[in-house]
Design a protein around this motif. Structure first.
Motif, PDB file in Angstrom:
ATOM      1  N   GLN A 260      10.178  16.183   7.586  1.00 19.16           N
ATOM      2  CA  GLN A 260      10.924  16.447   6.262  1.00 19.16           C
ATOM      3  C   GLN A 260      11.112  18.012   5.989  1.00 19.16           C
ATOM      4  O   GLN A 260      10.502  18.800   6.618  1.00 19.16           O
ATOM      5  CB  GLN A 260       9.775  16.166   5.031  1.00 19.16           C
ATOM      6  CG  GLN A 260       9.531  14.460   4.778  1.00 19.16           C
ATOM      7  CD  GLN A 260       8.690  14.480   4.036  1.00 19.16           C
ATOM      8  OE1 GLN A 260       7.687  13.421   4.404  1.00 19.16           O
ATOM      9  NE2 GLN A 260       8.571  14.878   2.961  1.00 19.16           N
ATOM     10  N   MET A 261      12.083  18.409   5.142  1.00 22.10           N
ATOM     11  CA  MET A 261      12.544  19.609   5.124  1.00 22.10           C
ATOM     12  C   MET A 261      11.682  20.154   3.741  1.00 22.10           C
ATOM     13  O   MET A 261      11.661  21.586   3.675  1.00 22.10           O
ATOM     14  CB  MET A 261      13.987  20.014   4.894  1.00 22.10           C
ATOM     15  CG  MET A 261      14.618  19.846   6.265  1.00 22.10           C
ATOM     16  SD  MET A 261      16.196  20.449   6.505  1.00 22.10           S
ATOM     17  CE  MET A 261      16.103  22.044   5.943  1.00 22.10           C
TER      18      MET A 261
ATOM     19  N   ASP B 228       7.138  13.208   7.337  1.00 23.01           N
ATOM     20  CA  ASP B 228       6.147  13.813   8.013  1.00 23.01           C
ATOM     21  C   ASP B 228       4.956  13.038   8.409  1.00 23.01           C
ATOM     22  O   ASP B 228       3.970  13.583   8.999  1.00 23.01           O
ATOM     23  CB  ASP B 228       5.538  14.962   7.021  1.00 23.01           C
ATOM     24  CG  ASP B 228       6.271  15.980   6.555  1.00 23.01           C
ATOM     25  OD1 ASP B 228       7.342  16.431   7.474  1.00 23.01           O
ATOM     26  OD2 ASP B 228       6.181  16.571   5.529  1.00 23.01           O
ATOM     27  N   GLU B 229       5.329  11.745   8.533  1.00 18.90           N
ATOM     28  CA  GLU B 229       4.503  10.593   9.119  1.00 18.90           C
ATOM     29  C   GLU B 229       4.628  10.788  10.454  1.00 18.90           C
ATOM     30  O   GLU B 229       5.569  11.322  11.165  1.00 18.90           O
ATOM     31  CB  GLU B 229       4.486   9.257   8.413  1.00 18.90           C
ATOM     32  CG  GLU B 229       4.666   9.021   7.180  1.00 18.90           C
ATOM     33  CD  GLU B 229       3.113   9.446   6.578  1.00 18.90           C
ATOM     34  OE1 GLU B 229       2.064   9.106   7.436  1.00 18.90           O
ATOM     35  OE2 GLU B 229       2.881   9.997   5.435  1.00 18.90           O
ATOM     36  N   PRO B 230       3.522  10.595  11.238  1.00 17.22           N
ATOM     37  CA  PRO B 230       3.577  10.443  12.903  1.00 17.22           C
ATOM     38  C   PRO B 230       4.686   9.699  13.386  1.00 17.22           C
ATOM     39  O   PRO B 230       5.055   8.594  12.858  1.00 17.22           O
ATOM     40  CB  PRO B 230       2.081   9.982  12.934  1.00 17.22           C
ATOM     41  CG  PRO B 230       1.286  10.347  12.279  1.00 17.22           C
ATOM     42  CD  PRO B 230       2.265  10.008  10.777  1.00 17.22           C
ATOM     43  N   GLY B 231       5.235  10.041  13.975  1.00 20.46           N
ATOM     44  CA  GLY B 231       6.408   9.417  14.957  1.00 20.46           C
ATOM     45  C   GLY B 231       5.983   8.181  15.477  1.00 20.46           C
ATOM     46  O   GLY B 231       6.867   7.156  15.770  1.00 20.46           O
TER      47      GLY B 231
ATOM     48  N   ALA C 108       6.931  -0.886   4.179  1.00 26.18           N
ATOM     49  CA  ALA C 108       5.866  -0.291   4.761  1.00 26.18           C
ATOM     50  C   ALA C 108       5.951   1.229   4.499  1.00 26.18           C
ATOM     51  O   ALA C 108       4.847   1.950   4.438  1.00 26.18           O
ATOM     52  CB  ALA C 108       5.943  -0.805   6.378  1.00 26.18           C
ATOM     53  N   PHE C 109       7.061   1.669   4.502  1.00 27.71           N
ATOM     54  CA  PHE C 109       7.295   3.369   4.634  1.00 27.71           C
ATOM     55  C   PHE C 109       6.809   3.704   3.203  1.00 27.71           C
ATOM     56  O   PHE C 109       6.086   4.593   2.879  1.00 27.71           O
ATOM     57  CB  PHE C 109       8.836   3.517   4.503  1.00 27.71           C
ATOM     58  CG  PHE C 109       9.132   4.909   4.893  1.00 27.71           C
ATOM     59  CD1 PHE C 109       8.291   6.000   4.590  1.00 27.71           C
ATOM     60  CD2 PHE C 109      10.258   5.325   5.524  1.00 27.71           C
ATOM     61  CE1 PHE C 109       8.578   7.385   4.543  1.00 27.71           C
ATOM     62  CE2 PHE C 109      10.684   6.637   5.886  1.00 27.71           C
ATOM     63  CZ  PHE C 109       9.758   7.835   5.500  1.00 27.71           C
TER      64      PHE C 109
ATOM     65  N   ASP D  95       4.526   1.927   0.966  1.00 24.82           N
ATOM     66  CA  ASP D  95       3.093   1.815   1.136  1.00 24.82           C
ATOM     67  C   ASP D  95       2.508   2.958   1.689  1.00 24.82           C
ATOM     68  O   ASP D  95       1.491   3.287   1.245  1.00 24.82           O
ATOM     69  CB  ASP D  95       2.658   0.465   1.702  1.00 24.82           C
ATOM     70  CG  ASP D  95       3.179  -0.820   0.938  1.00 24.82           C
ATOM     71  OD1 ASP D  95       3.499  -0.694  -0.257  1.00 24.82           O
ATOM     72  OD2 ASP D  95       3.288  -1.698   1.572  1.00 24.82           O
ATOM     73  N   ARG D  96       2.884   3.384   2.830  1.00 27.58           N
ATOM     74  CA  ARG D  96       2.384   4.560   3.771  1.00 27.58           C
ATOM     75  C   ARG D  96       2.129   5.490   2.914  1.00 27.58           C
ATOM     76  O   ARG D  96       1.263   6.529   2.993  1.00 27.58           O
ATOM     77  CB  ARG D  96       3.217   4.532   5.002  1.00 27.58           C
ATOM     78  CG  ARG D  96       2.757   5.969   5.934  1.00 27.58           C
ATOM     79  CD  ARG D  96       1.284   5.339   6.809  1.00 27.58           C
ATOM     80  NE  ARG D  96       1.256   6.362   7.520  1.00 27.58           N
ATOM     81  CZ  ARG D  96       0.356   6.426   8.508  1.00 27.58           C
ATOM     82  NH1 ARG D  96      -0.324   5.364   8.696  1.00 27.58           N
ATOM     83  NH2 ARG D  96      -0.018   7.538   9.559  1.00 27.58           N
ATOM     84  N   THR D  97       3.443   5.888   2.284  1.00 21.81           N
ATOM     85  CA  THR D  97       3.619   7.393   1.694  1.00 21.81           C
ATOM     86  C   THR D  97       3.434   7.324   0.056  1.00 21.81           C
ATOM     87  O   THR D  97       3.386   8.591  -0.445  1.00 21.81           O
ATOM     88  CB  THR D  97       5.092   7.980   1.898  1.00 21.81           C
ATOM     89  OG1 THR D  97       6.015   6.980   1.432  1.00 21.81           O
ATOM     90  CG2 THR D  97       5.392   8.039   3.393  1.00 21.81           C
ATOM     91  N   GLY D  98       3.331   6.359  -0.576  1.00 19.98           N
ATOM     92  CA  GLY D  98       3.089   5.996  -1.947  1.00 19.98           C
ATOM     93  C   GLY D  98       4.377   6.796  -2.505  1.00 19.98           C
ATOM     94  O   GLY D  98       4.242   7.250  -3.977  1.00 19.98           O
ATOM     95  N   ARG D  99       5.641   6.514  -2.097  1.00 21.24           N
ATOM     96  CA  ARG D  99       6.831   6.712  -2.436  1.00 21.24           C
ATOM     97  C   ARG D  99       7.523   5.483  -2.892  1.00 21.24           C
ATOM     98  O   ARG D  99       7.333   4.231  -2.812  1.00 21.24           O
ATOM     99  CB  ARG D  99       7.870   7.495  -1.507  1.00 21.24           C
ATOM    100  CG  ARG D  99       7.279   8.829  -1.192  1.00 21.24           C
ATOM    101  CD  ARG D  99       8.038   9.288   0.072  1.00 21.24           C
ATOM    102  NE  ARG D  99       7.745  10.472   0.348  1.00 21.24           N
ATOM    103  CZ  ARG D  99       8.299  11.814   0.052  1.00 21.24           C
ATOM    104  NH1 ARG D  99       9.295  11.593  -0.780  1.00 21.24           N
ATOM    105  NH2 ARG D  99       7.721  12.927   0.189  1.00 21.24           N
ATOM    106  N   ALA D 100       8.558   5.740  -3.890  1.00 22.02           N
ATOM    107  CA  ALA D 100       9.559   4.616  -4.203  1.00 22.02           C
ATOM    108  C   ALA D 100      10.763   4.818  -3.658  1.00 22.02           C
ATOM    109  O   ALA D 100      11.094   5.641  -3.079  1.00 22.02           O
ATOM    110  CB  ALA D 100       9.649   4.920  -6.006  1.00 22.02           C
TER     111      ALA D 100
END
Length: 210
Positions: A27-28, A47-50, A76-77, A79-84
């Motif tokens: 991420q920037m 910024d999650e691991p590749g 899954a993205f 859930d992993r990051t807590g984003r919407a």
């Protein structure tokens, strides 16, 4: 290669190789993460691991090219990051144009104005203009790119105002290109931006920080 490098090249018509592969870049900023799909090439900016990205995609039961935009991976993205996540958008871009915009605009300088405060949640360096029956928003979004959003009042639709506002952004943007996202189902918006010279670049699933 950074996310900005990828976007700058794509705006000029130079895309990642259509080799059915995946690129993962950081991420920037803390606000913007997501997925960009080009022709036979996907970019995940996170910024999650590749390794997590690739392992999660491998577990999605669908064609590998479709997996990054598949609902199971996007869930899954989140859930992993807590984003919407709202929708998968068509991503378009157009080169800047010289000279004044094709209609009269009044800049809104009040930073507490509702349209300004809303835009600031998604973009930096936001500027907002009003026309009779419409609004134009410019700001720096994903990867630092300049993005435009427009609104047209219902009672003045079908008169070409949307196209004029989208075209005006090309005269106002302080960069080589301006970007715009449209929901593919919003055919009216897609037609407006294409009529104003914006060309399809790819699709984007933006993960919103809560």
């Amino acid at each position: 290669m950074t996310l900005r490098d990828i976007l700058d090249a794509a705006a000029k018509g130079v895309f990642p190789a259509p080799d059915a592969t995946l690129t993962v870049v950081p991420q920037m900023n803390a606000r913007d993460a997501g997925v960009l799909a080009f022709t036979a090439h996907t970019v995940v900016f996170t910024d999650e691991p590749g390794d997590w990205v690739r392992e999660t995609l491998a577990a999605v039961d669908c064609d590998a090219l479709a997996a990054p935009m598949n609902a199971r991976f996007l869930a899954a993205f989140m859930d992993r990051t807590g984003r919407a996540h709202d929708t998968i958008d068509l991503l378009t871009a157009a080169p800047a144009l010289a000279g004044p915009p094709p209609l009269e605009l009044r800049e809104i300088r009040d930073r507490e104005h509702p349209r300004v405060t809303r835009a600031l949640t998604h973009r930096d360096d936001v500027r907002v203009w009003e026309a009779d029956g419409g609004v134009l928003v410019l700001g720096r979004g994903v990867g630092g790119r300049w993005e435009v959003a427009i609104e047209v009042d219902e009672d003045v639709r079908h008169r070409g105002l949307g196209r004029q506002l989208a075209l005006a952004a090309r005269h106002l943007v302080p960069a080589e290109h301006v970007w715009a996202q449209q929901s593919p189902g919003n055919a009216r918006s897609v037609r407006v931006f294409q009529a104003a010279g914006y060309r399809p670049v790819g699709s984007e699933a933006l993960m919103l920080a809560l």
